[in-house]
Design a protein around this motif. Structure first.
Motif, mmCIF file in Angstrom:
data_model
loop_
_atom_site.group_PDB
_atom_site.id
_atom_site.type_symbol
_atom_site.label_atom_id
_atom_site.label_comp_id
_atom_site.label_asym_id
_atom_site.label_seq_id
_atom_site.Cartn_x
_atom_site.Cartn_y
_atom_site.Cartn_z
ATOM 1 N N ALA A 1 0.752 -1.237 -0.063
ATOM 2 C CA ALA A 1 -0.044 -0.028 -0.064
ATOM 3 C C ALA A 1 0.997 1.212 -0.002
ATOM 4 N N HIS A 2 2.094 1.277 0.612
ATOM 5 C CA HIS A 2 2.960 2.296 0.657
ATOM 6 C C HIS A 2 3.602 2.576 -0.382
ATOM 7 N N TRP A 3 4.567 1.440 -0.868
ATOM 8 C CA TRP A 3 5.718 1.359 -1.910
ATOM 9 C C TRP A 3 5.408 1.001 -3.273
ATOM 10 N N GLY A 4 3.906 0.419 -3.447
ATOM 11 C CA GLY A 4 3.551 0.033 -4.792
ATOM 12 C C GLY A 4 3.645 -1.425 -4.967
ATOM 13 N N GLU A 5 4.975 -1.764 -4.758
ATOM 14 C CA GLU A 5 5.360 -2.937 -4.874
ATOM 15 C C GLU A 5 6.668 -3.331 -3.947
ATOM 16 N N THR A 6 6.821 -4.409 -3.189
ATOM 17 C CA THR A 6 8.070 -4.643 -2.719
ATOM 18 C C THR A 6 8.621 -6.153 -2.749
ATOM 19 N N PRO A 7 9.988 -6.309 -2.758
ATOM 20 C CA PRO A 7 10.349 -7.948 -3.084
ATOM 21 C C PRO A 7 9.659 -8.749 -2.023
ATOM 22 N N CYS A 8 9.326 -10.022 -2.235
ATOM 23 C CA CYS A 8 9.201 -11.110 -1.743
ATOM 24 C C CYS A 8 9.804 -12.355 -2.025
ATOM 25 N N ALA A 9 10.564 -12.911 -1.168
ATOM 26 C CA ALA A 9 11.402 -14.014 -1.367
ATOM 27 C C ALA A 9 10.652 -15.340 -0.762
ATOM 28 N N LYS B 1 16.276 -2.819 -2.157
ATOM 29 C CA LYS B 1 16.117 -4.014 -2.999
ATOM 30 C C LYS B 1 16.094 -5.151 -2.074
ATOM 31 N N CYS B 2 16.117 -5.048 -0.829
ATOM 32 C CA CYS B 2 16.138 -6.201 0.005
ATOM 33 C C CYS B 2 14.518 -6.719 0.243
ATOM 34 N N PRO B 3 14.403 -8.144 0.431
ATOM 35 C CA PRO B 3 13.196 -8.660 0.383
ATOM 36 C C PRO B 3 12.579 -7.894 1.763
ATOM 37 N N LYS B 4 11.114 -7.501 1.824
ATOM 38 C CA LYS B 4 10.618 -7.156 2.862
ATOM 39 C C LYS B 4 9.918 -8.311 3.522
ATOM 40 N N THR B 5 9.645 -9.390 2.551
ATOM 41 C CA THR B 5 8.765 -10.644 3.059
ATOM 42 C C THR B 5 9.534 -11.965 2.892
ATOM 43 N N VAL B 6 9.733 -12.761 3.693
ATOM 44 C CA VAL B 6 10.327 -14.060 3.365
ATOM 45 C C VAL B 6 9.128 -15.206 3.446
ATOM 46 N N VAL B 7 9.223 -16.112 2.561
ATOM 47 C CA VAL B 7 8.257 -17.351 2.822
ATOM 48 C C VAL B 7 9.131 -18.590 2.780
ATOM 49 N N PHE B 8 8.807 -19.426 3.549
ATOM 50 C CA PHE B 8 9.762 -20.612 3.519
ATOM 51 C C PHE B 8 8.919 -21.685 2.914
#
Length: 546
Positions: free
Chosen positions: A475-483, A515-522
């Motif tokens: 909602a803030h950045w438009g998109e963020t990296p999700c790993a 550039k770093c992931p804001k979310t990590v999914v295992f």
């Protein structure tokens, strides 16, 4: 075949001059010399002074040996020095390389080497990362410090300070346009889908035309008061350093996006126009009520980047902003497509109006053609709002190509079109709407992030077996990296929040923070039968995350 119109009707200095946006400053300084040009904190100066300072910069650079085809780099916030560089550097025939201030040292070092910068101007705030980049770079440019009074941190690392460097120049330095309008004016780096960025080379003709295109497309008046919320390093500020100067407008410099300062500028400085990514709009929407109370209705905003959610556009409209939605890339000088508004759409209910405004739209007046084509056949897709194809451009507002990268240039121009890599549908009436990005680029806060670059860092971690990165809506950045990460058997990391925090910290040591992931999914990463990671499925999972 030669005709009567081809004989004795030659180009001469009397009837032909190569197009260049440099001409805008000379005219404005001659016609409106005492008109306010620049506001930076308490510092204000007019167009006669801006022209003089740009001539001094050009002269000082020339005396330093800078010539046609040389590269002059700058790492700076939205300051007078950054604005002046957009005129003073190309006035020597040199090429301006405005570097993203959010990059890490390794990326900046690559750019300095690849672009062969002979001079580097550095804002003191960014001196630490610049110094680290210079230590890594093989190329050692002459360094000029920009000691902005608004900055208290950072050390000077150069041979001379910017204001002292200007004093070495002649304020009557003869203002020179390019020998050929095809000459390069700017070098801008875009991440694409590879770790090392590609150098986009643009020319004077395109910069001139798109600067005028901005004015026509946005229906800009004479003497606009323009707030620099958009970074000038981003596609040369979408060509607005030249557009606003052409119209004898006021450049209100803003070092960082601060909602309170933005709303104050509407009231105290009379700001009429500004540009920004959807994240900037979201910051204004969510500003405290006492800050938003300072809004002067009718301020015009141009937005691009990741497609702004309809809800954001609706909220801006409800606050009294007049928002114009554009789309483009570094390769097309910034915005080259606009959601050209139809008056009858004003009568639509707000949700429908916002949905219409969220479409990327139609080509700028100065671009020959922009459409959605089947990437295999190069045939237009039906205008049904459902069939996806690739957005492609053709015309004068398209880059010369990628510096020192003929293969990438040839691929980008295959079939006589510039291939954007963005997948879209075509609506009835010819309005485009982006649906996906074939290159998997993430646009966060208006900045491109290469998923392959982030994945390369993740694979450096000793406990990670497999990794894939996609965009997650934010909602803030438009998109963020999700790993999405699969751990090795016996990994020391746990597949929980502590492991996620450790991976993000690992990335922050090796990448710029944004550039770093804001979310990590295992877990296991889905693949096709041939072993190819199914990123579409991962994007759907990222969208569904709470």
């Amino acid at each position: 075949m030669t005709t009567i119109y081809d004989r004795d009707l030659d180009k001469t200095p009397a009837n032909y001059e190569p197009l260049s946006p440099l001409s805008f400053l000379r005219r404005t300084a001659e016609v409106f010399p005492h008109r306010l040009a620049v506001v930076h904190g308490d510092w204000r100066y007019d167009y006669a002074t801006l022209y003089m300072r740009c001539r001094r910069l050009a002269s000082a650079l020339a005396r330093r040996g800078i010539r046609r085809g040389d590269t002059v780099a700058i790492i700076a916030a939205n300051t007078p020095a950054q604005l002046e560089a957009h005129f003073g550097v190309p006035a020597t025939g040199a090429v301006l390389n405005a570097i993203n201030t959010r990059l890490d040292a390794a990326a900046i070092a690559f750019i300095l080497d690849h672009g062969e910068a002979k001079v580097l101007m550095v804002d003191r705030e960014f001196a630490p990362v610049a110094e680290a980049a210079l230590a890594q770079a093989k190329n050692k440019p002459y360094v000029i410090d920009i000691d902005d009074a608004a900055v208290t941190a950072g050390e000077r690392i150069g041979a001379i300070e910017y204001e002292d460097f200007l004093k070495l120049g002649d304020f009557e330095y003869p203002w020179q346009g390019p020998l050929d309008e095809w000459d390069a004016i700017s070098l801008g780096y875009t991440s694409g889908t590879t770790g090392n960025p590609k150098g986009v080379v643009t020319h004077h003709r395109g910069a001139y035309l798109n600067a005028m295109g901005n004015a026509v497309t946005w229906n800009l008046p004479k003497h606009p008061v323009y707030l620099w919320t958009l970074p000038m390093f981003h596609c040369d500020g979408w060509c607005f350093p030249w557009t606003i100067t052409m119209l004898a407008g006021v450049h209100v410099c803003l070092r960082r996006v601060d909602p309170a300062a933005i709303f104050d500028s509407f009231v105290h400085l009379g700001v009429t126009h500004f540009c920004g990514a959807p994240t900037v709009l979201n910051m204004l929407i969510n500003a405290p009520a006492e800050v938003k109370a300072r809004l002067k209705p009718g301020v015009k905003c141009m937005t691009a980047g990741a497609a702004p959610p309809a809800a954001v556009l609706a909220a801006m409209d409800d606050m009294g902003f007049d928002v114009t939605h554009v789309y483009g890339l570094t390769e097309v000088y910034g915005p080259a497509v606009v959601c050209d508004w139809h008056d009858e759409w004003d009568a639509l209910p707000l949700p429908e109006k916002a949905a219409m405004k969220a479409r990327q739209g139609v080509r700028y007046h100065v671009e020959e053609d922009v459409t959605v084509l089947d990437p295999q056949t190069l045939q237009p897709v039906p205008a049904d709002g459902e069939t996806m194809g690739e957005i492609m451009f053709r015309g004068n507002v398209v880059m010369k190509g990628y510096l020192k990268n003929p293969k990438a240039t040839q691929e980008a121009f295959a079939g006589g079109w510039f291939h954007s890599g963005d997948l879209a549908v075509l609506h009835p009436g010819g309005y485009m709407q982006i649906k996906d990005r074939s290159k998997d680029i993430i646009i966060s806060g208006g900045e491109n992030i290469s998923t392959l670059e982030v994945e390369g860092v993740l694979y450096m971690h000793p406990d990670i077996l497999e990794a894939a990165v996609v965009a997650r809506p934010d909602a803030h950045w438009g998109e963020t990296p999700c790993a999405f990460v699969t751990l090795k058997n016996g990994a020391a990391l746990a597949a929980d929040q502590s492991g996620s925090d450790a991976i993000i910290a690992f990335c922050r040591e090796r990448l710029a923070k944004f550039k770093c992931p804001k979310t990590v999914v295992f877990g296991d990463i889905p693949k096709t039968s041939t072993g190819k990671i199914q990123k579409f499925e991962l994007r759907e999972k990222a969208k569904a995350l709470p």
